[in-house]
Motif scaffolding. Structure first.
Motif, PDB file in Angstrom:
ATOM      1  N   TRP A  82     -24.237 -36.908 -74.761  1.00 16.82           N
ATOM      2  CA  TRP A  82     -25.368 -35.994 -74.573  1.00 16.82           C
ATOM      3  C   TRP A  82     -26.601 -36.861 -74.381  1.00 16.82           C
ATOM      4  CZ3 TRP A  82     -25.906 -30.505 -76.279  1.00 16.82           C
ATOM      5  CH2 TRP A  82     -24.673 -29.852 -76.318  1.00 16.82           C
ATOM      6  N   PHE A  83     -27.432 -36.485 -73.402  1.00 14.47           N
ATOM      7  CA  PHE A  83     -28.594 -37.284 -73.060  1.00 14.47           C
ATOM      8  C   PHE A  83     -29.801 -36.946 -73.941  1.00 14.47           C
ATOM      9  CE2 PHE A  83     -26.399 -36.919 -68.773  1.00 14.47           C
ATOM     10  CZ  PHE A  83     -25.671 -38.077 -68.956  1.00 14.47           C
ATOM     11  N   SER A  84     -30.688 -37.918 -74.055  1.00 14.05           N
ATOM     12  CA  SER A  84     -31.838 -37.786 -74.954  1.00 14.05           C
ATOM     13  C   SER A  84     -32.763 -36.625 -74.584  1.00 14.05           C
ATOM     14  CB  SER A  84     -32.628 -39.090 -75.018  1.00 14.05           C
ATOM     15  OG  SER A  84     -33.123 -39.433 -73.745  1.00 14.05           O
ATOM     16  N   THR A  85     -32.767 -36.198 -73.320  1.00 13.49           N
ATOM     17  CA  THR A  85     -33.624 -35.061 -72.953  1.00 13.49           C
ATOM     18  C   THR A  85     -33.208 -33.807 -73.725  1.00 13.49           C
ATOM     19  OG1 THR A  85     -32.188 -34.629 -71.043  1.00 13.49           O
ATOM     20  CG2 THR A  85     -34.252 -35.822 -70.628  1.00 13.49           C
ATOM     21  N   VAL A  86     -31.911 -33.634 -73.946  1.00 11.77           N
ATOM     22  CA  VAL A  86     -31.426 -32.483 -74.714  1.00 11.77           C
ATOM     23  C   VAL A  86     -31.751 -32.662 -76.194  1.00 11.77           C
ATOM     24  CG1 VAL A  86     -29.406 -31.147 -75.408  1.00 11.77           C
ATOM     25  CG2 VAL A  86     -29.620 -31.961 -73.061  1.00 11.77           C
ATOM     26  N   ILE A  87     -31.580 -33.870 -76.696  1.00 13.54           N
ATOM     27  CA  ILE A  87     -31.891 -34.148 -78.098  1.00 13.54           C
ATOM     28  C   ILE A  87     -33.362 -33.841 -78.355  1.00 13.54           C
ATOM     29  CG2 ILE A  87     -31.901 -35.914 -79.901  1.00 13.54           C
ATOM     30  CD1 ILE A  87     -29.067 -35.010 -78.781  1.00 13.54           C
ATOM     31  N   ASP A  88     -34.219 -34.280 -77.456  1.00 13.03           N
ATOM     32  CA  ASP A  88     -35.647 -33.996 -77.554  1.00 13.03           C
ATOM     33  C   ASP A  88     -35.904 -32.487 -77.515  1.00 13.03           C
ATOM     34  OD1 ASP A  88     -38.465 -34.441 -77.534  1.00 13.03           O
ATOM     35  OD2 ASP A  88     -38.493 -34.478 -75.344  1.00 13.03           O
ATOM     36  N   ALA A  89     -35.253 -31.802 -76.586  1.00 13.34           N
ATOM     37  CA  ALA A  89     -35.448 -30.353 -76.438  1.00 13.34           C
ATOM     38  C   ALA A  89     -34.996 -29.581 -77.674  1.00 13.34           C
ATOM     39  CB  ALA A  89     -34.711 -29.842 -75.202  1.00 13.34           C
ATOM     40  N   VAL A  90     -33.856 -29.960 -78.229  1.00  9.85           N
ATOM     41  CA  VAL A  90     -33.302 -29.243 -79.371  1.00  9.85           C
ATOM     42  C   VAL A  90     -34.044 -29.580 -80.658  1.00  9.85           C
ATOM     43  CG1 VAL A  90     -31.259 -28.947 -80.839  1.00  9.85           C
ATOM     44  CG2 VAL A  90     -30.998 -29.045 -78.358  1.00  9.85           C
ATOM     45  N   PHE A  91     -34.143 -30.852 -80.972  1.00 12.08           N
ATOM     46  CA  PHE A  91     -34.614 -31.261 -82.286  1.00 12.08           C
ATOM     47  C   PHE A  91     -36.121 -31.433 -82.405  1.00 12.08           C
ATOM     48  CE2 PHE A  91     -30.190 -32.674 -82.131  1.00 12.08           C
ATOM     49  CZ  PHE A  91     -29.712 -32.103 -83.293  1.00 12.08           C
ATOM     50  N   ILE A  92     -36.774 -31.876 -81.361  1.00  6.58           N
ATOM     51  CA  ILE A  92     -38.215 -32.118 -81.466  1.00  6.58           C
ATOM     52  C   ILE A  92     -39.011 -30.945 -80.891  1.00  6.58           C
ATOM     53  CG2 ILE A  92     -40.110 -33.643 -80.790  1.00  6.58           C
ATOM     54  CD1 ILE A  92     -38.035 -35.956 -80.875  1.00  6.58           C
ATOM     55  N   LYS A  93     -38.830 -30.685 -79.610  1.00 10.62           N
ATOM     56  CA  LYS A  93     -39.595 -29.601 -78.977  1.00 10.62           C
ATOM     57  C   LYS A  93     -39.129 -28.227 -79.444  1.00 10.62           C
ATOM     58  CE  LYS A  93     -41.675 -32.345 -75.678  1.00 10.62           C
ATOM     59  NZ  LYS A  93     -41.308 -33.657 -76.088  1.00 10.62           N
ATOM     60  N   GLY A  94     -37.832 -28.038 -79.577  1.00  6.63           N
ATOM     61  CA  GLY A  94     -37.286 -26.742 -79.977  1.00  6.63           C
ATOM     62  C   GLY A  94     -37.638 -26.355 -81.400  1.00  6.63           C
ATOM     63  N   LEU A  95     -37.622 -27.325 -82.301  1.00  4.60           N
ATOM     64  CA  LEU A  95     -37.938 -27.030 -83.704  1.00  4.60           C
ATOM     65  C   LEU A  95     -39.431 -27.025 -83.981  1.00  4.60           C
ATOM     66  CD1 LEU A  95     -35.219 -29.036 -85.636  1.00  4.60           C
ATOM     67  CD2 LEU A  95     -35.448 -26.559 -85.463  1.00  4.60           C
ATOM     68  N   GLY A  96     -40.178 -27.863 -83.271  1.00  4.09           N
ATOM     69  CA  GLY A  96     -41.617 -27.918 -83.496  1.00  4.09           C
ATOM     70  C   GLY A  96     -41.929 -28.245 -84.949  1.00  4.09           C
ATOM     71  N   ASP A  97     -42.776 -27.434 -85.571  1.00  6.16           N
ATOM     72  CA  ASP A  97     -43.196 -27.713 -86.951  1.00  6.16           C
ATOM     73  C   ASP A  97     -42.111 -27.407 -87.985  1.00  6.16           C
ATOM     74  OD1 ASP A  97     -43.320 -24.957 -86.841  1.00  6.16           O
ATOM     75  OD2 ASP A  97     -45.420 -24.820 -87.429  1.00  6.16           O
ATOM     76  N   LYS A  98     -40.977 -26.860 -87.555  1.00  2.00           N
ATOM     77  CA  LYS A  98     -39.844 -26.644 -88.473  1.00  2.00           C
ATOM     78  C   LYS A  98     -39.065 -27.937 -88.713  1.00  2.00           C
ATOM     79  CE  LYS A  98     -39.244 -21.848 -87.107  1.00  2.00           C
ATOM     80  NZ  LYS A  98     -38.403 -20.940 -86.340  1.00  2.00           N
ATOM     81  N   LEU A  99     -39.375 -28.974 -87.941  1.00  2.00           N
ATOM     82  CA  LEU A  99     -38.734 -30.271 -88.119  1.00  2.00           C
ATOM     83  C   LEU A  99     -39.417 -30.985 -89.283  1.00  2.00           C
ATOM     84  CD1 LEU A  99     -36.658 -32.379 -87.217  1.00  2.00           C
ATOM     85  CD2 LEU A  99     -38.339 -33.223 -85.593  1.00  2.00           C
TER      86      LEU A  99
END
Length: 183
Positions: free
Chosen positions: A9-26
């Motif tokens: 799985w490429f880092s763009t998805v990791i970024d989308a799911v865990f960083i951008k997707g979660l936002g302040d929930k991370l």
């Protein structure tokens, strides 16, 4: 792709799911738990083995979607990750294309869109009617509801009216979705 090649799985998805997707929930605690299974969100690698990603997904859904079934949690994660993906450089371009070309053409281009996420997933589309397309995914990694969420959110972003995504066939490791909408 050779069956011996490592599924990544490429880092763009990791970024989308865990960083951008979660936002302040991370939270720092969640970030540490994700790091413990192999993904350091502060020092991301270009790609991650599917086994590492699935462990990180399970950590995330256990903490963020407690009380939901695994299927419901992965569906919510798919919705969230698509929203997060639109915050990435590639995703910002994709959302403009979705809006411009509409639902039908977006779905027919899915084979191109999904290749930016990992190195093994292939998609095939079959037009059933002017407002109905079946999408066959070669490998949904055992989480079809995640991909269903992605399709639903992507359809909304393409301004689909009364979008409905259902299972047309289960062919593990693959899955076929039927996507219908009002024109």
């Amino acid at each position: 792709m050779s069956s011996k090649a490592e599924r990544l799985w490429f880092s763009t998805v990791i970024d989308a799911v865990f960083i951008k997707g979660l936002g302040d929930k991370l939270t720092p605690a969640l970030k540490a738990d994700i790091k413990a299974v192999g993904i350091d969100l502060d020092k991301m690698q270009p790609a991650y083995p599917i086994e590492v990603v699935m462990k990180a997904f399970r950590v995330l859904i256990k903490q963020q979607y407690a009380g939901m079934t695994e299927e419901e949690a992965f569906h919510q994660l798919g919705l969230s990750s698509m929203r997060g993906y639109t915050e990435t450089l590639l995703g910002k371009a994709l959302i403009q294309i979705l809006k411009l070309i509409g639902v039908r053409r977006s779905l027919l281009r899915m084979h191109t869109s999904m290749r930016s996420g990992n190195n093994y997933l292939e998609t095939f589309s079959t037009v059933v009617a002017s407002n109905c397309i079946e999408l066959k995914f070669s490998d949904v990694s055992g989480i079809p509801s995640f991909y269903q969420g992605i399709l639903e959110e992507g359809g909304r972003m393409a301004h689909a009216k009364n979008l409905k995504v259902t299972t047309a066939a289960e062919e593990p490791p693959g899955h076929t979705f039927r996507v219908e909408w009002d024109e």
